[in-house]
Design an enzyme around this catalytic site. Structure first.
Site, PDB file in Angstrom:
ATOM      1  N   ARG A   1      -8.599  -0.371   5.101  1.00  0.00           N
ATOM      2  CA  ARG A   1      -7.448   0.487   4.558  1.00  0.00           C
ATOM      3  C   ARG A   1      -6.521  -0.040   4.336  1.00  0.00           C
ATOM      4  NH1 ARG A   1      -6.088   5.448   8.225  1.00  0.00           N
ATOM      5  NH2 ARG A   1      -4.403   5.460   6.246  1.00  0.00           N
TER       6      ARG A   1
ATOM      7  N   ASP B   1       5.212   0.577  12.299  1.00  0.00           N
ATOM      8  CA  ASP B   1       4.012   0.315  11.630  1.00  0.00           C
ATOM      9  C   ASP B   1       4.000  -1.376  11.652  1.00  0.00           C
ATOM     10  OD1 ASP B   1       3.268   2.140  10.525  1.00  0.00           O
ATOM     11  OD2 ASP B   1       3.810   2.441   8.521  1.00  0.00           O
TER      12      ASP B   1
ATOM     13  N   ARG C   1       1.365  14.887  13.036  1.00  0.00           N
ATOM     14  CA  ARG C   1       1.785  14.253  11.733  1.00  0.00           C
ATOM     15  C   ARG C   1       2.114  16.147  11.201  1.00  0.00           C
ATOM     16  NH1 ARG C   1      -0.118   8.455  10.336  1.00  0.00           N
ATOM     17  NH2 ARG C   1       1.581   9.050   8.974  1.00  0.00           N
TER      18      ARG C   1
ATOM     19  N   LYS D   1       0.246  -1.425  -0.085  1.00  0.00           N
ATOM     20  CA  LYS D   1      -0.282   0.296  -0.622  1.00  0.00           C
ATOM     21  C   LYS D   1       0.358   1.274   0.124  1.00  0.00           C
ATOM     22  CE  LYS D   1      -1.881   1.557   4.184  1.00  0.00           C
ATOM     23  NZ  LYS D   1      -1.447   3.517   4.354  1.00  0.00           N
ATOM     24  N   ASN D   2       1.951   1.121   1.178  1.00  0.00           N
ATOM     25  CA  ASN D   2       2.282   2.601   1.355  1.00  0.00           C
ATOM     26  C   ASN D   2       3.698   3.047   0.067  1.00  0.00           C
ATOM     27  OD1 ASN D   2       1.573   3.247   3.589  1.00  0.00           O
ATOM     28  ND2 ASN D   2       3.098   2.760   4.734  1.00  0.00           N
TER      29      ASN D   2
ATOM     30  N   CYS E   1      -4.582  13.738  12.976  1.00  0.00           N
ATOM     31  CA  CYS E   1      -4.778  11.959  13.214  1.00  0.00           C
ATOM     32  C   CYS E   1      -4.379  11.068  14.238  1.00  0.00           C
ATOM     33  CB  CYS E   1      -3.526  11.377  12.026  1.00  0.00           C
ATOM     34  SG  CYS E   1      -3.238  10.220  11.964  1.00  0.00           S
TER      35      CYS E   1
HETATM   36  C1  UD1 Z   1       4.711   6.770   6.120  1.00  0.00           C
HETATM   37  C2  UD1 Z   1       3.437   6.248   5.733  1.00  0.00           C
HETATM   38  C3  UD1 Z   1       3.380   5.894   7.401  1.00  0.00           C
HETATM   39  C4  UD1 Z   1       4.569   4.889   8.247  1.00  0.00           C
HETATM   40  C5  UD1 Z   1       5.051   6.593   8.968  1.00  0.00           C
HETATM   41  C6  UD1 Z   1       6.970   6.195   9.150  1.00  0.00           C
HETATM   42  C7  UD1 Z   1       2.315   6.048   3.888  1.00  0.00           C
HETATM   43  C8  UD1 Z   1       1.749   5.917   3.030  1.00  0.00           C
HETATM   44  N1  UD1 Z   1       2.615   6.102   4.903  1.00  0.00           N
HETATM   45  O1  UD1 Z   1       4.305   8.436   6.635  1.00  0.00           O
HETATM   46  O2  UD1 Z   1       2.818   4.368   7.325  1.00  0.00           O
HETATM   47  O3  UD1 Z   1       4.230   4.706   9.896  1.00  0.00           O
HETATM   48  O4  UD1 Z   1       6.396   6.795   7.149  1.00  0.00           O
HETATM   49  O5  UD1 Z   1       7.290   5.070   8.732  1.00  0.00           O
HETATM   50  O6  UD1 Z   1       3.598   5.649   3.365  1.00  0.00           O
HETATM   51  N2  UD1 Z   1       6.771  14.926  10.484  1.00  0.00           N
HETATM   52  C9  UD1 Z   1       7.103  16.258  10.769  1.00  0.00           C
HETATM   53  N3  UD1 Z   1       6.649  17.222   9.716  1.00  0.00           N
HETATM   54  C10 UD1 Z   1       6.832  16.524   8.554  1.00  0.00           C
HETATM   55  C11 UD1 Z   1       6.691  15.168   8.144  1.00  0.00           C
HETATM   56  C12 UD1 Z   1       6.985  14.298   9.213  1.00  0.00           C
HETATM   57  O7  UD1 Z   1       7.387  16.927  11.670  1.00  0.00           O
HETATM   58  O8  UD1 Z   1       6.484  17.162   7.493  1.00  0.00           O
HETATM   59  C13 UD1 Z   1       7.079  13.820  11.129  1.00  0.00           C
HETATM   60  C14 UD1 Z   1       5.772  13.399  11.790  1.00  0.00           C
HETATM   61  O9  UD1 Z   1       5.193  13.800  12.389  1.00  0.00           O
HETATM   62  C15 UD1 Z   1       6.774  12.419  12.264  1.00  0.00           C
HETATM   63  C16 UD1 Z   1       7.398  11.495  11.616  1.00  0.00           C
HETATM   64  O10 UD1 Z   1       8.202  12.471  11.117  1.00  0.00           O
HETATM   65  O11 UD1 Z   1       6.505  12.334  13.537  1.00  0.00           O
HETATM   66  C17 UD1 Z   1       8.016  10.709  10.576  1.00  0.00           C
HETATM   67  O12 UD1 Z   1       7.059  11.174   9.607  1.00  0.00           O
HETATM   68  P1  UD1 Z   1       6.760  10.303   8.168  1.00  0.00           P
HETATM   69  O13 UD1 Z   1       7.260   9.546   8.007  1.00  0.00           O
HETATM   70  O14 UD1 Z   1       6.499  11.946   7.444  1.00  0.00           O
HETATM   71  O15 UD1 Z   1       5.332   9.288   7.830  1.00  0.00           O
HETATM   72  P2  UD1 Z   1       4.759   9.813   6.388  1.00  0.00           P
HETATM   73  O16 UD1 Z   1       4.905   9.986   5.041  1.00  0.00           O
HETATM   74  O17 UD1 Z   1       3.129  10.328   6.722  1.00  0.00           O
END
Ligand code: UD1
Length: 437
Positions: A400, A308, A121, A22-23, A116
């Site tokens: 999902r 995850d 996030r 999915k990811n 969320c």
């Molecule tokens: C993706 C995955 C999710 C997984 C996560 C971490 C998908 C669709 N989802 O989520 O399943 O749990 O990676 O492996 O692929 N952060 C910030 N600012 C930003 C972006 C992120 O502070 O602009 C923080 C987030 O709050 C979190 C951390 O960085 O604490 C990691 O987030 P991120 O790697 O971006 O996760 P997702 O891409 O949302």
């Protein structure tokens, strides 16, 4: 709302086919917006999140067709650069259209994903990187309004923390930017490597694939391609732990050791063997052990232990011989499965970002409530190992991210069934057409 009913206590034995990730599929679908030609993706799982992304892309002007596990997307022109709240709120990964829309159309308006259940996030790192590439960004009425009247240009982006979605968004945008973009501190998850490889097949030039430093030469246009989505390492990890927690023996067909090394290493320390087979991975508790051993784990970006799989590993540790300290470093507030596991008889105490789990000899089935995708599946695993009946509500979370969850478990001997609720008035989602579903 549907529920899942499980009668626990049966070891899982058999072969489980692992679906496409999915990811990986979600950003790959968003990448389809970067070209007016057709992007064909094979091995796309049937999941609610895939339907949500399809719905979003369709309203941007993409024509989508699905046949079996093959999804093709063609976006001759972008008909709308607005990603509306009603779709974005269903799935945070909708933010992945921001980079492609801005790169192709020089303007995008994407609803903020909002909070969320696993933490706040934010998307600040996505926005600051796009700003460094020449975008002007404002936040109005809950929408990210992004414009790049002269087009995006290359930049050196240094990510202060590892962000999977941020890396994907900027990687896609950089492919159509003028000049060279360097991403330092990029995420290295296998899903990013998969996206980068697909972008290369679409005509992009990317160096450093698989490392934390990506160098992208912008191109004026990308073309169509055909790409196969990688197997879902998180689904494989989940079913592997299901085998381990029930004292079973499962073969995860299609699973790849390369993407699960940290998980396999930790399972091995806990007394669970993970071995490569001709077709995938075999997981079974060591024959000499009546219970897994308690081991500590800290979640980390890839190649570390994935956040995850934290909830699923915690379920395994609730029944381990000994104690385990589970530390979550990626997301705050990602222990919402704890109270539900405790209701099933687990002994867990949370202190800030760590959870102390003291293994108990048995769990007892109970009615429990799913709170997010991975938390819900940890309750399924606990239910499979528990004595008696477990009924899990709010299973839309599972839909999902897990394709054919019940049937995959049933073929391995689990007693699990979906208890259907009366049809809801607003089904939502994207319909690919009756013949394709
Ligand atoms: C993706 C995955 C999710 C997984 C996560 C971490 C998908 C669709 N989802 O989520 O399943 O749990 O990676 O492996 O692929 N952060 C910030 N600012 C930003 C972006 C992120 O502070 O602009 C923080 C987030 O709050 C979190 C951390 O960085 O604490 C990691 O987030 P991120 O790697 O971006 O996760 P997702 O891409 O949302």
């Amino acid at each position: 709302m549907d529920k899942i009913r499980i009668v626990g206590g049966r070891p899982l034995k058999g072969r489980i086919p692992i679906s496409g990730a999915k990811n990986a599929a979600l950003p790959l679908m968003a990448a389809g917006l970067l070209t007016d030609e057709t992007l064909t993706l094979n091995n796309v799982p049937r999941l609610a999140d895939i339907d949500s992304m399809a719905e979003l892309l369709a309203q941007h002007g993409a024509c989508l067709a699905r046949e079996g596990a093959t999804l093709s997307l063609t976006t001759p022109t972008i008909t709308s650069t607005v990603a509306p709240y009603d779709i974005v709120r269903k799935m945070r990964a909708s933010i992945l259209v921001l980079g492609p829309l801005l790169a192709r159309c020089r303007t995008a308006s994407v609803s903020l994903p909002g909070g969320c259940s696993i933490g706040t996030r934010p998307v600040d790192l996505h926005l600051s990187a796009l700003t460094q590439m020449g975008a002007e960004i404002t936040l109005d009425d809950g929408y990210i309004q992004a414009r790049a009247p002269q087009g995006l240009h290359g930049a050196e982006i240094v990510f202060p923390l590892v962000t999977v979605g941020g890396t994907e968004n900027i990687l896609m945008a950089a492919c159509l930017a003028k000049g060279t973009t360097t991403l330092v501190g990029a995420a290295r998850e296998p899903e990013i490597t998969d996206l980068a490889q697909c972008l290369v097949a679409m005509g992009a030039t990317i160096e450093g694939i698989g490392t934390d430093c990506l160098r992208i030469e912008g191109r004026e246009r990308l073309h169509g391609a055909t790409h196969r989505v990688i197997p879902d390492r998180l689904e494989a990890g989940t079913f592997g732990i299901a085998g381990a927690i029930t004292g079973g023996d499962v073969e995860l067909v299609g699973a790849q050791m390369e993407s699960l090394r940290a998980v396999a290493h930790l399972l091995d320390t806990a007394g669970v063997e993970v071995t490569e087979t001709a077709e995938g991975l075999r997981v079974r508790r060591h024959p000499d052990l009546a219970r897994a051993r308690g081991v500590d784990v800290t979640t980390q970006p890839f190649p570390g232990f994935p956040t995850d799989l934290q909830a699923q590993f915690m379920a395994l540790m609730t029944l381990a011989d000994g104690a385990s300290l589970i530390t979550e470093t990626i997301f705050e507030n990602r222990f919402m499965h704890v109270p539900e596991l405790v209701r099933m008889g687990a002994s867990i105490t949370v202190h800030g970002s760590s959870a102390q789990v003291r293994g108990v000899p048995a769990l007892k089935g109970a009615p429990v409530m799913a709170t997010d995708l991975r938390a819900s599946v940890s309750l399924v695993l606990a239910g499979l190992a528990a004595e008696g009946e477990t009924v899990i509500s709010r299973v839309y979370h599972l839909d999902r991210g897990y394709e054919n969850l019940e049937s995959k478990l049933q073929t391995c001997g689990a007693i699990v069934e979906r208890v259907k609720a009366a049809p809801q008035h607003d089904a939502g989602g994207f319909a690919f057409g009756q013949a394709d579903r």
